[in-house]
Design a protein around this motif. Structure first.
Motif, PDB file in Angstrom:
ATOM      1  N   MET A  90      13.090  75.244  44.482  1.00 10.74           N
ATOM      2  CA  MET A  90      12.427  74.227  45.291  1.00 10.74           C
ATOM      3  C   MET A  90      12.489  74.594  46.774  1.00 10.74           C
ATOM      4  N   GLU A 124      14.241  73.405  34.425  1.00 11.50           N
ATOM      5  CA  GLU A 124      15.362  73.290  35.349  1.00 11.50           C
ATOM      6  C   GLU A 124      15.944  74.693  35.498  1.00 11.50           C
TER       7      GLU A 124
ATOM      8  N   ASP B 339      14.594  64.977  50.314  1.00 15.48           N
ATOM      9  CA  ASP B 339      13.959  65.806  49.284  1.00 15.48           C
ATOM     10  C   ASP B 339      15.010  66.560  48.458  1.00 15.48           C
ATOM     11  N   VAL B 340      16.046  67.049  49.133  1.00 15.58           N
ATOM     12  CA  VAL B 340      17.092  67.793  48.421  1.00 15.58           C
ATOM     13  C   VAL B 340      17.804  66.873  47.436  1.00 15.58           C
ATOM     14  N   ASN B 343      15.777  66.033  44.455  1.00 16.55           N
ATOM     15  CA  ASN B 343      15.762  67.141  43.500  1.00 16.55           C
ATOM     16  C   ASN B 343      17.013  67.120  42.614  1.00 16.55           C
ATOM     17  N   CYS B 344      18.165  66.834  43.230  1.00  5.50           N
ATOM     18  CA  CYS B 344      19.419  66.773  42.451  1.00  5.50           C
ATOM     19  C   CYS B 344      19.357  65.617  41.466  1.00  5.50           C
ATOM     20  N   ARG B 346      16.821  64.103  40.167  1.00  3.78           N
ATOM     21  CA  ARG B 346      15.855  64.340  39.096  1.00  3.78           C
ATOM     22  C   ARG B 346      16.457  65.251  38.030  1.00  3.78           C
ATOM     23  N   PHE B 347      17.201  66.252  38.487  1.00  2.00           N
ATOM     24  CA  PHE B 347      17.846  67.160  37.533  1.00  2.00           C
ATOM     25  C   PHE B 347      18.760  66.384  36.582  1.00  2.00           C
ATOM     26  N   HIS B 350      17.108  64.127  34.107  1.00  2.00           N
ATOM     27  CA  HIS B 350      16.500  64.905  33.033  1.00  2.00           C
ATOM     28  C   HIS B 350      17.544  65.406  32.046  1.00  2.00           C
ATOM     29  N   PRO B 436       3.685  67.900  45.651  1.00  2.00           N
ATOM     30  CA  PRO B 436       2.622  68.870  45.393  1.00  2.00           C
ATOM     31  C   PRO B 436       2.156  68.883  43.944  1.00  2.00           C
ATOM     32  N   ILE B 437       2.876  68.180  43.082  1.00  2.00           N
ATOM     33  CA  ILE B 437       2.541  68.258  41.665  1.00  2.00           C
ATOM     34  C   ILE B 437       1.565  67.147  41.310  1.00  2.00           C
ATOM     35  N   PRO B 438       0.557  67.423  40.485  1.00  2.00           N
ATOM     36  CA  PRO B 438      -0.434  66.410  40.157  1.00  2.00           C
ATOM     37  C   PRO B 438       0.228  65.138  39.616  1.00  2.00           C
ATOM     38  N   ALA B 439      -0.368  64.011  39.925  1.00  2.00           N
ATOM     39  CA  ALA B 439       0.190  62.726  39.515  1.00  2.00           C
ATOM     40  C   ALA B 439       0.439  62.709  38.010  1.00  2.00           C
ATOM     41  N   GLY B 440       1.507  62.113  37.603  1.00  2.00           N
ATOM     42  CA  GLY B 440       1.788  62.003  36.165  1.00  2.00           C
ATOM     43  C   GLY B 440       2.509  63.195  35.607  1.00  2.00           C
ATOM     44  N   ALA B 441       2.796  64.164  36.470  1.00  2.00           N
ATOM     45  CA  ALA B 441       3.407  65.387  35.948  1.00  2.00           C
ATOM     46  C   ALA B 441       4.841  65.172  35.488  1.00  2.00           C
TER      47      ALA B 441
END
Ligand code: FMN
Ligand code: SF4
Ligand code: FES
Lengths: 161, 442
Positions: A90, A124, B339-340, B343-344, B346-347, B350, B436-441
């Motif tokens: 990222m 990931e 943003d950082v 990202n964490c 979201r990881f 998931h 930057p990723i399309p919506a719904g991705a």
């Protein structure tokens, strides 16, 4: 008519001596079937269960835990390309790479190109952070990717099969 | 320090480094021969005396863990090698397996002799296809040359090593998740105790060790425990729980540096030295704003904390969870911590296995709240809400089965504490981070 060929069944049976019980062959069997058929259908689950002397729900339970395996509703294309979206990628453009590949291939992550050849996914951390941003082509890491170099690679895959 | 010579990575630049002939030409399997001539308990003592602590993240003393196995057990006893390496920014196990697979196999064989195991499984994450094939080729060479199988190097010790492939799930790196996964089930970590040493794989006594740990074992048997203990950082007298940080360590450097790489150095180097002397400095002539000391589960060090030694004890002194995997990620001063942290979060949302409610729901809500902040709809009280959710989940508060939850919560608590004004400014300004990723991705 069984869905698993005799060759595939034999490949699964070859795994038995490696483990003290047949249940441990669940993941290897799922991989063998998934690699060959690009999906694990409900029929295939039943046949794997029979080979491993398990209830089909046990195989299904394991398979569905790992979102890795595709069902017959959602089979893989000939090639699977995973774009890393974790921190080190990222920071070096991984998200933009994924977005750009979605646009150029006209797919969302998880979808397959209209010619059925390439399934694009997010991943990931792929453990290739020294070459971020990176992606995985099937199970091989490709490092220091740009949208252009990634497209060249993907076009090569589409030309192959 | 000037004369430090890498040992774990000594062979990786040789063109045929994975081949048995090349490994043997460099003295390969001599350490195993030596170990086979020793009583198992003496091998354990050598490893104990070296001070080796596990490299997989928890830093548990390796030799001590081996002594937890039941005495005089009729067997089987298993060694499960943790090659699931999935903590973001960590990649040293990949290099060890791809470039020097025999070093790992020799370490495994020595460990198995020490713990009286005749059967080891290497659990390799699916994504490491090249590692898997390099390990398989090396294992085949060993069987063909009397190093594995019925009589290891002509002795009466027999050993089988098998590869097992994962299926892209981070939780399989947690030792009991790994065991469940190997048994063919969903990778739901087990409640401990019983610990794996008492009841592990196939309900038998099991030792779980990381790839780098086992490579250290091979070096310790070759060079001696004293050699290992001659480098690193002794125990902190102010911390009775610190067992010291000895030996060489593989540090991964990634993110905003000119030269992302993996280097072997004595334990205790600082983040600043790593960035300047090995990572080629922060890229684009910028400054570091934050550094992750050991995988994102450990939280962040701020720019003023870069002189912290990266040993097992160091990062904890500046509010990080620990050394973790010693995977250092550099974040430059142009990057938003919002943003950082997103990202964490979201990881972990998931990767939570979903078994414990505080972890399943907590990681999902932290992800949602940070997503809302990034969409420009955050409120200042969201920051307290994030900290409240994070404080309620994990082994530390006692609400979850495994440490994934603590690792998910720590960067949240720690970033909001250290970078609070940046989060507040972001929310007050009504900024958005364009996705930057399309919506719904997602
Ligand atoms: C969520 C989670 C993920 C983990 N992932 C890994 C991993 O990928 N590799 C690893 O060696 N240890 C990992 N660990 C640590 C293992 O549970 C275990 O402590 C380690 O493999 C023991 O080996 P060592 O003592 O040689 O370090 C993880 C722990 C947790 C809680
Ligand atoms: S803490 Fe999270 S990852 Fe660990 S067992 Fe519970 S739900 Fe699963
Ligand atoms: S963060 Fe992308 S490979 Fe590690």
């Amino acid at each position: 008519m069984p869905v698993l060929s005799e060759a595939i069944r034999e490949k699964i049976r070859e795994q038995f001596p490696k483990y003290p019980n047949k249940r441990a062959v669940t993941l290897p069997a799922l991989h063998i079937v998934h690699d060959e058929y690009r999906q694990v259908s409900l029929d295939a689950i039943r046949e794997i269960a029979e080979l491993l002397e398990l209830h089909p729900s046990e195989v299904h339970d394991t398979m569905s835990f790992y979102q890795f395996f595709r069902t017959e509703k959602d089979p893989l294309g000939n090639h699977r390309v995973w774009v890393c979206r974790s921190i080190s990628c990222m920071l070096r453009g991984g998200e933009e790479l994924l977005g750009e590949l979605c646009n150029r291939l006209h797919v969302k992550p998880g979808e397959t190109t209209s010619d059925g050849k390439v399934t694009l996914e997010f991943a990931e951390c792929l453990g290739g952070c020294d070459g971020a941003p990176c992606l995985l082509v099937n199970d091989e890491c490709e490092m220091n990717m740009t949208p252009d170099s990634a497209m060249t690679l993907i076009d090569g895959l589409r030309a192959k099969s | 320090m000037a004369q430090f010579e890498p040992t774990l990575l000594a062979r990786i630049h040789k063109p045929d480094s994975p081949a048995l002939a090349s490994y043997r030409a460099d003295g390969g399997y001599e350490a195993l021969k030596k170990a086979l001539g020793m009583a198992p308990v003496d091998v354990i003592n050598e490893v104990k005396n070296s001070g080796l602590r596990g490299r997989g993240g928890a830093g548990f003393p390796c030799g001590l863990k081996w002594t937890f196995l039941p005495k005089d057990h009729p067997g089987p006893i298993y060694l499960a090698v943790n090659a699931d390496e999935s903590e973001p920014a960590t990649f040293n196990n990949r290099i060890l397996m791809e470039k020097d697979p025999h070093q790992l196999l020799e370490g495994i064989a020595i460990a198995c002799h020490a713990i009286k195991s005749n059967s080891a499984y290497i659990y390799v994450r699916y994504e490491y296809g090249r590692s898997y094939r390099a390990m398989q080729a090396a294992i085949d060479e060993c069987y063909a040359n009397g190093i594995l199988g019925k009589s290891v190097l002509g002795s009466d010790f027999s050993l089988d090593i098998r590869l097992h492939r994962g299926a892209a799930a981070y939780i399989c790196g947690e030792e009991t998740g790994l065991i469940e996964s190997l048994e063919g089930k969903r990778a739901w970590p087990r409640i401990k105790p019983p610990f794996p040493a008492i009841e592990g794989l196939f309900r038998k006594p099991t030792i779980v060790n990381n790839v780098e740990t086992l490579c250290c074992v091979k070096q310790i048997l070759q060079r001696g425990g004293d050699w290992f203990k001659s480098m690193g950082v002794p125990p902190d007298p102010n911390n009775p729980r610190d067992a010291g940080s000895y030996g060489p360590k593989l540090y991964c450097i990634s993110g905003h540096v000119n030269n992302p790489c993996c280097v072997e150095l004595p334990m205790g180097i600082t983040a600043r030295q790593l960035i300047e002397e090995h990572g080629g400095g922060v890229w684009k002539g910028r400054q570091a704003k934050a550094v992750v000391p050991g995988g994102i589960s450990m939280g962040f060090m701020s720019a003023s904390e870069l002189d912290t030694p990266l040993d097992f004890n160091g990062p904890g002194k500046v509010g990080c969870l620990g050394l973790g995997t010693a995977a250092v990620t550099v974040i430059d001063d142009q990057t938003s911590m919002v943003d950082v942290l997103f990202n964490c979060a979201r990881f972990f949302a998931h990767e939570s296995c979903g078994q414990c409610t505080p972890c399943r729901e907590g990681t999902a809500w932290m992800h949602k709240i940070l997503n809302r902040v990034r969409a420009g709809h955050g409120e200042l009280r969201d920051l307290d809400l994030l900290v409240e959710v994070a404080s309620s989940m994990g082994i530390i508060p006692g609400t979850t089965i495994c440490g994934l939850s603590d690792g998910a919560a720590w960067p949240i608590k720690n970033a909001i504490k250290k970078f609070r004004s940046e989060f507040e400014d972001y929310i007050k300004s009504g900024r958005k981070s364009v996705d930057p990723i399309p919506a719904g991705a997602h």
